[in-house]
Design a protein around this motif. Structure first.
Motif, PDB file in Angstrom:
ATOM      1  N   HIS A  89     -45.451  84.970 -18.087  1.00  0.00           N
ATOM      2  CA  HIS A  89     -44.664  85.257 -16.891  1.00  0.00           C
ATOM      3  C   HIS A  89     -44.797  84.098 -15.897  1.00  0.00           C
ATOM      4  N   PHE A  90     -43.675  83.573 -15.432  1.00  0.00           N
ATOM      5  CA  PHE A  90     -43.667  82.499 -14.438  1.00  0.00           C
ATOM      6  C   PHE A  90     -43.122  83.048 -13.131  1.00  0.00           C
ATOM      7  N   LYS A  91     -43.795  82.728 -12.051  1.00  0.00           N
ATOM      8  CA  LYS A  91     -43.311  83.058 -10.718  1.00  0.00           C
ATOM      9  C   LYS A  91     -43.524  81.803  -9.884  1.00  0.00           C
ATOM     10  N   VAL A  92     -42.421  81.119  -9.543  1.00  0.00           N
ATOM     11  CA  VAL A  92     -42.520  79.848  -8.823  1.00  0.00           C
ATOM     12  C   VAL A  92     -41.457  79.767  -7.739  1.00  0.00           C
ATOM     13  N   ALA A  93     -41.752  78.982  -6.727  1.00  0.00           N
ATOM     14  CA  ALA A  93     -40.793  78.725  -5.651  1.00  0.00           C
ATOM     15  C   ALA A  93     -40.183  77.356  -5.874  1.00  0.00           C
ATOM     16  N   GLY A  94     -38.959  77.190  -5.402  1.00  0.00           N
ATOM     17  CA  GLY A  94     -38.299  75.908  -5.558  1.00  0.00           C
ATOM     18  C   GLY A  94     -37.225  75.708  -4.518  1.00  0.00           C
ATOM     19  N   LYS A  95     -36.593  74.546  -4.621  1.00  0.00           N
ATOM     20  CA  LYS A  95     -35.519  74.186  -3.708  1.00  0.00           C
ATOM     21  C   LYS A  95     -34.346  73.695  -4.539  1.00  0.00           C
ATOM     22  N   ILE A  96     -33.141  74.083  -4.139  1.00  0.00           N
ATOM     23  CA  ILE A  96     -31.938  73.636  -4.840  1.00  0.00           C
ATOM     24  C   ILE A  96     -31.699  72.174  -4.484  1.00  0.00           C
ATOM     25  N   VAL A  97     -31.673  71.332  -5.522  1.00  0.00           N
ATOM     26  CA  VAL A  97     -31.484  69.895  -5.309  1.00  0.00           C
ATOM     27  C   VAL A  97     -30.163  69.392  -5.876  1.00  0.00           C
ATOM     28  N   ARG A  98     -29.487  70.279  -6.626  1.00  0.00           N
ATOM     29  CA  ARG A  98     -28.209  69.870  -7.209  1.00  0.00           C
ATOM     30  C   ARG A  98     -27.339  71.110  -7.370  1.00  0.00           C
ATOM     31  N   VAL A  99     -26.071  70.962  -7.027  1.00  0.00           N
ATOM     32  CA  VAL A  99     -25.091  72.021  -7.226  1.00  0.00           C
ATOM     33  C   VAL A  99     -23.919  71.403  -7.975  1.00  0.00           C
ATOM     34  N   GLY A 100     -23.565  72.000  -9.112  1.00  0.00           N
ATOM     35  CA  GLY A 100     -22.467  71.482  -9.912  1.00  0.00           C
ATOM     36  C   GLY A 100     -21.556  72.605 -10.345  1.00  0.00           C
ATOM     37  N   ASP A 101     -20.553  72.252 -11.138  1.00  0.00           N
ATOM     38  CA  ASP A 101     -19.598  73.247 -11.615  1.00  0.00           C
ATOM     39  C   ASP A 101     -20.276  74.351 -12.420  1.00  0.00           C
ATOM     40  N   GLY A 102     -21.286  73.974 -13.200  1.00  0.00           N
ATOM     41  CA  GLY A 102     -21.904  74.944 -14.091  1.00  0.00           C
ATOM     42  C   GLY A 102     -23.126  75.641 -13.546  1.00  0.00           C
ATOM     43  N   GLY A 103     -23.644  75.196 -12.400  1.00  0.00           N
ATOM     44  CA  GLY A 103     -24.840  75.846 -11.896  1.00  0.00           C
ATOM     45  C   GLY A 103     -25.592  75.029 -10.874  1.00  0.00           C
ATOM     46  N   ILE A 104     -26.910  75.302 -10.804  1.00  0.00           N
ATOM     47  CA  ILE A 104     -27.754  74.659  -9.798  1.00  0.00           C
ATOM     48  C   ILE A 104     -28.993  74.050 -10.438  1.00  0.00           C
ATOM     49  N   GLY A 105     -29.424  72.928  -9.903  1.00  0.00           N
ATOM     50  CA  GLY A 105     -30.691  72.324 -10.281  1.00  0.00           C
ATOM     51  C   GLY A 105     -31.727  72.721  -9.251  1.00  0.00           C
ATOM     52  N   VAL A 106     -32.845  73.271  -9.713  1.00  0.00           N
ATOM     53  CA  VAL A 106     -33.908  73.712  -8.824  1.00  0.00           C
ATOM     54  C   VAL A 106     -35.161  72.900  -9.124  1.00  0.00           C
ATOM     55  N   GLN A 107     -35.705  72.282  -8.090  1.00  0.00           N
ATOM     56  CA  GLN A 107     -36.952  71.543  -8.213  1.00  0.00           C
ATOM     57  C   GLN A 107     -38.072  72.448  -7.708  1.00  0.00           C
ATOM     58  N   PHE A 108     -39.135  72.580  -8.519  1.00  0.00           N
ATOM     59  CA  PHE A 108     -40.248  73.405  -8.094  1.00  0.00           C
ATOM     60  C   PHE A 108     -40.891  72.812  -6.844  1.00  0.00           C
ATOM     61  N   ASP A 109     -41.302  73.679  -5.902  1.00  0.00           N
ATOM     62  CA  ASP A 109     -41.912  73.227  -4.656  1.00  0.00           C
ATOM     63  C   ASP A 109     -43.277  72.583  -4.865  1.00  0.00           C
ATOM     64  N   SER A 110     -44.018  73.116  -5.784  1.00  0.00           N
ATOM     65  CA  SER A 110     -45.361  72.590  -6.007  1.00  0.00           C
ATOM     66  C   SER A 110     -45.588  72.438  -7.500  1.00  0.00           C
ATOM     67  N   LYS A 111     -46.660  71.781  -7.810  1.00  0.00           N
ATOM     68  CA  LYS A 111     -47.016  71.603  -9.208  1.00  0.00           C
ATOM     69  C   LYS A 111     -47.249  72.954  -9.854  1.00  0.00           C
ATOM     70  N   LEU A 112     -46.883  73.061 -11.106  1.00  0.00           N
ATOM     71  CA  LEU A 112     -47.191  74.253 -11.869  1.00  0.00           C
ATOM     72  C   LEU A 112     -48.693  74.300 -12.126  1.00  0.00           C
ATOM     73  N   SER A 113     -49.186  75.462 -12.423  1.00  0.00           N
ATOM     74  CA  SER A 113     -50.596  75.567 -12.796  1.00  0.00           C
ATOM     75  C   SER A 113     -50.794  74.844 -14.126  1.00  0.00           C
ATOM     76  N   GLN A 114     -52.020  74.503 -14.423  1.00  0.00           N
ATOM     77  CA  GLN A 114     -52.314  73.825 -15.680  1.00  0.00           C
ATOM     78  C   GLN A 114     -51.881  74.698 -16.859  1.00  0.00           C
ATOM     79  N   TYR A 115     -52.072  75.995 -16.741  1.00  0.00           N
ATOM     80  CA  TYR A 115     -51.675  76.939 -17.785  1.00  0.00           C
ATOM     81  C   TYR A 115     -50.155  76.923 -17.982  1.00  0.00           C
ATOM     82  N   GLN A 116     -49.395  76.936 -16.885  1.00  0.00           N
ATOM     83  CA  GLN A 116     -47.933  76.910 -16.978  1.00  0.00           C
ATOM     84  C   GLN A 116     -47.449  75.593 -17.581  1.00  0.00           C
ATOM     85  N   GLU A 117     -48.056  74.473 -17.173  1.00  0.00           N
ATOM     86  CA  GLU A 117     -47.679  73.177 -17.740  1.00  0.00           C
ATOM     87  C   GLU A 117     -47.940  73.142 -19.238  1.00  0.00           C
TER      88      GLU A 117
END
Length: 128
Positions: A89-117
């Motif tokens: 299970h992943f629960k992360v915060a992010g910011k939209i950095v790209r909006v295009g015809d097909g969707g959105i690019g979201v950049q994670f706000d902080s580094k993922l945990s070592q386990y998630q990476e």
């Protein structure tokens, strides 16, 4: 000077489209992490509501979500998704950095945990 004149003569709609394209190019050049194609259900929310769509690609730094929702660059979102191969299970915060015809690019706000990476790295190795 010529570019400036051309841009100044564009309609507001075309200026928005040009800005989105330039931001996408900039993002592609700055991308540090490899992305893998996938199809993962995701719930994500902004200040207004919760959305349900699919992640189309994934990296340690962010995701691309296929959506038709009218979201904007700079909006913060909270994402929740489950990796299909591990049921992690992943629960992360992010910011939209790209909006295009097909969707959105979201950049994670902080580094993922070592386990998630590690989960993403393992998934990337399987996709090769």
């Amino acid at each position: 000077m010529r570019i400036r004149n051309l841009v100044e003569n564009l309609s507001d709609e075309k200026k928005e489209m040009l800005l989105a394209l330039l931001l996408e190019w900039q993002q592609n050049e700055r991308r540090d992490d490899k992305r893998i194609p996938c199809l993962i259900a995701v719930d994500y929310s902004d200040q207004k509501r919760v959305y349900h769509d699919f992640i189309q690609d994934l990296s340690k730094g962010g995701v691309f979500i296929e959506t038709r929702e009218p979201l904007k660059i700079g909006d913060g979102v909270a994402l929740t998704f489950t990796m299909p191969t591990t049921q992690s299970h992943f629960k992360v915060a992010g910011k939209i950095v790209r909006v295009g015809d097909g969707g959105i690019g979201v950049q994670f706000d902080s580094k993922l945990s070592q386990y998630q990476e590690e989960i993403i790295r393992t998934l990337m190795e399987r996709k090769r």
